[in-house]
Write a protein that holds these residues in place. Structure first.
Motif, mmCIF file in Angstrom:
data_model
loop_
_atom_site.group_PDB
_atom_site.id
_atom_site.type_symbol
_atom_site.label_atom_id
_atom_site.label_comp_id
_atom_site.label_asym_id
_atom_site.label_seq_id
_atom_site.Cartn_x
_atom_site.Cartn_y
_atom_site.Cartn_z
ATOM 1 N N LYS A 145 0.848 -1.199 0.000
ATOM 2 C CA LYS A 145 0.000 0.000 0.000
ATOM 3 C C LYS A 145 0.885 1.252 0.000
ATOM 4 O O LYS A 145 0.988 1.954 1.000
ATOM 5 C CB LYS A 145 -0.948 -0.019 1.190
ATOM 6 N N PRO A 146 1.501 1.560 -1.168
ATOM 7 C CA PRO A 146 2.442 2.674 -1.243
ATOM 8 C C PRO A 146 1.809 4.029 -1.587
ATOM 9 O O PRO A 146 2.518 4.990 -1.854
ATOM 10 C CB PRO A 146 3.382 2.225 -2.365
ATOM 11 N N TYR A 147 0.476 4.110 -1.601
ATOM 12 C CA TYR A 147 -0.222 5.365 -1.902
ATOM 13 C C TYR A 147 -0.823 5.919 -0.620
ATOM 14 O O TYR A 147 -1.304 5.171 0.216
ATOM 15 C CB TYR A 147 -1.350 5.130 -2.915
ATOM 16 N N VAL A 148 -0.819 7.243 -0.467
ATOM 17 C CA VAL A 148 -1.389 7.864 0.722
ATOM 18 C C VAL A 148 -2.292 9.022 0.314
ATOM 19 O O VAL A 148 -2.011 9.746 -0.640
ATOM 20 C CB VAL A 148 -0.286 8.322 1.709
ATOM 21 N N GLY A 149 -3.391 9.144 1.024
ATOM 22 C CA GLY A 149 -4.349 10.203 0.736
ATOM 23 C C GLY A 149 -5.247 10.445 1.929
ATOM 24 O O GLY A 149 -4.962 9.989 3.045
ATOM 25 N N LEU A 150 -6.348 11.140 1.683
ATOM 26 C CA LEU A 150 -7.251 11.529 2.757
ATOM 27 C C LEU A 150 -8.671 11.057 2.466
ATOM 28 O O LEU A 150 -9.095 11.043 1.306
ATOM 29 C CB LEU A 150 -7.255 13.051 2.911
ATOM 30 N N THR A 151 -9.377 10.699 3.521
ATOM 31 C CA THR A 151 -10.787 10.353 3.418
ATOM 32 C C THR A 151 -11.548 11.259 4.376
ATOM 33 O O THR A 151 -11.147 11.434 5.530
ATOM 34 C CB THR A 151 -11.033 8.875 3.790
ATOM 35 N N PHE A 152 -12.623 11.845 3.876
ATOM 36 C CA PHE A 152 -13.493 12.702 4.676
ATOM 37 C C PHE A 152 -14.832 11.977 4.792
ATOM 38 O O PHE A 152 -15.540 11.821 3.795
ATOM 39 C CB PHE A 152 -13.684 14.063 4.001
ATOM 40 N N THR A 153 -15.168 11.535 5.997
ATOM 41 C CA THR A 153 -16.386 10.755 6.205
ATOM 42 C C THR A 153 -17.475 11.642 6.793
ATOM 43 O O THR A 153 -17.259 12.323 7.808
ATOM 44 C CB THR A 153 -16.112 9.568 7.151
ATOM 45 N N ASP A 154 -18.628 11.615 6.153
ATOM 46 C CA ASP A 154 -19.788 12.392 6.587
ATOM 47 C C ASP A 154 -20.574 11.576 7.609
ATOM 48 O O ASP A 154 -21.100 10.524 7.275
ATOM 49 C CB ASP A 154 -20.657 12.698 5.375
ATOM 50 N N PRO A 155 -20.682 12.061 8.858
ATOM 51 C CA PRO A 155 -21.433 11.325 9.865
ATOM 52 C C PRO A 155 -22.943 11.510 9.751
ATOM 53 O O PRO A 155 -23.698 10.891 10.483
ATOM 54 C CB PRO A 155 -20.913 11.915 11.178
ATOM 55 N N GLY A 156 -23.380 12.355 8.864
ATOM 56 C CA GLY A 156 -24.819 12.598 8.728
ATOM 57 C C GLY A 156 -25.132 13.735 7.789
ATOM 58 O O GLY A 156 -25.571 13.525 6.674
ATOM 59 N N ASN A 157 -24.875 14.955 8.218
ATOM 60 C CA ASN A 157 -25.198 16.138 7.409
ATOM 61 C C ASN A 157 -24.016 17.095 7.297
ATOM 62 O O ASN A 157 -24.177 18.304 7.401
ATOM 63 C CB ASN A 157 -26.395 16.885 8.015
ATOM 64 N N ALA A 158 -22.828 16.566 7.091
ATOM 65 C CA ALA A 158 -21.638 17.416 6.994
ATOM 66 C C ALA A 158 -21.744 18.358 5.800
ATOM 67 O O ALA A 158 -22.322 18.019 4.770
ATOM 68 C CB ALA A 158 -20.384 16.564 6.886
ATOM 69 N N ASP A 159 -21.184 19.533 5.953
ATOM 70 C CA ASP A 159 -21.235 20.558 4.900
ATOM 71 C C ASP A 159 -20.045 21.483 5.114
ATOM 72 O O ASP A 159 -19.978 22.188 6.115
ATOM 73 C CB ASP A 159 -22.549 21.326 5.004
ATOM 74 N N ALA A 160 -19.072 21.453 4.185
ATOM 75 C CA ALA A 160 -17.880 22.279 4.353
ATOM 76 C C ALA A 160 -17.244 22.578 3.006
ATOM 77 O O ALA A 160 -17.374 21.810 2.059
ATOM 78 C CB ALA A 160 -16.871 21.574 5.243
ATOM 79 N N VAL A 161 -16.568 23.701 2.935
ATOM 80 C CA VAL A 161 -15.736 24.025 1.782
ATOM 81 C C VAL A 161 -14.343 23.487 2.103
ATOM 82 O O VAL A 161 -13.752 23.838 3.126
ATOM 83 C CB VAL A 161 -15.692 25.541 1.519
ATOM 84 N N ILE A 162 -13.831 22.597 1.222
ATOM 85 C CA ILE A 162 -12.557 21.928 1.478
ATOM 86 C C ILE A 162 -11.716 21.922 0.208
ATOM 87 O O ILE A 162 -12.225 21.637 -0.880
ATOM 88 C CB ILE A 162 -12.779 20.470 1.940
#
Length: 156
Positions: A119-136
């Protein structure tokens, strides 16, 4: 004039955009890089909060991902020059509470030695717990193992 600063490979991972559901960023290939620093630009955030995890994967798409423990630093609001202390986060992830992270930048460091050969790749996961809302938005700053004028691609 010759650039004598530290050579970095800069990869715009995601443009700043409003997100309202779980999403996985493209993962960068670390085989030809020593380390990566993810700059996570957080704009306006609503009341429900994303959970951010750093993940290792077998491919750039981030499938077959395994969550990793990580360290981060948080900036103060834009227009200031303050940087928070280095903070450790378990593999379970970091809840991006809007009162704390709204309109700030997270700086996440990952060393290639933290990844496995399968697993030589790295990144990010953003998990929505319900009603998440953000500028990213996310930018990756990579440190090449063998710097050159034109570095190898990181998303292949």
């Amino acid at each position: 004039m010759k650039d004598v600063g530290m050579v970095r490979h800069i990869v715009p991972i995601t443009a700043p955009i409003q997100k309202t559901a779980t999403f996985v960023t493209p993962h960068v290939a670390m085989k030809k890089f020593q380390s990566v620093q993810f700059l996570v630009l957080l704009g306006a955030m609503a009341t429900d909060d994303f959970v951010l995890t750093v993940t290792a994967s077998a491919v750039t798409a981030g499938s077959s991902a395994t969550a990793l423990a990580f360290n981060y630093r948080l900036t103060a609001a834009g227009g200031t020059d303050t940087l928070g202390a280095r903070t450790a986060v378990a593999a379970a992830g970091l809840t991006l509470a809007n009162a704390t992270y709204d309109n700030k930048v997270l700086i996440i460091d990952v060393d290639a030695s933290e990844l496995t050969e399968d697993k030589p790749y790295v990144g990010l996961t953003f998990t929505d717990p319900g009603n998440a809302d953000a500028v990213i938005g996310v930018v990756a700053l990579l440190q090449p193992r063998y710097p050159q004028e034109t570095n190898d691609g990181a998303l292949t």
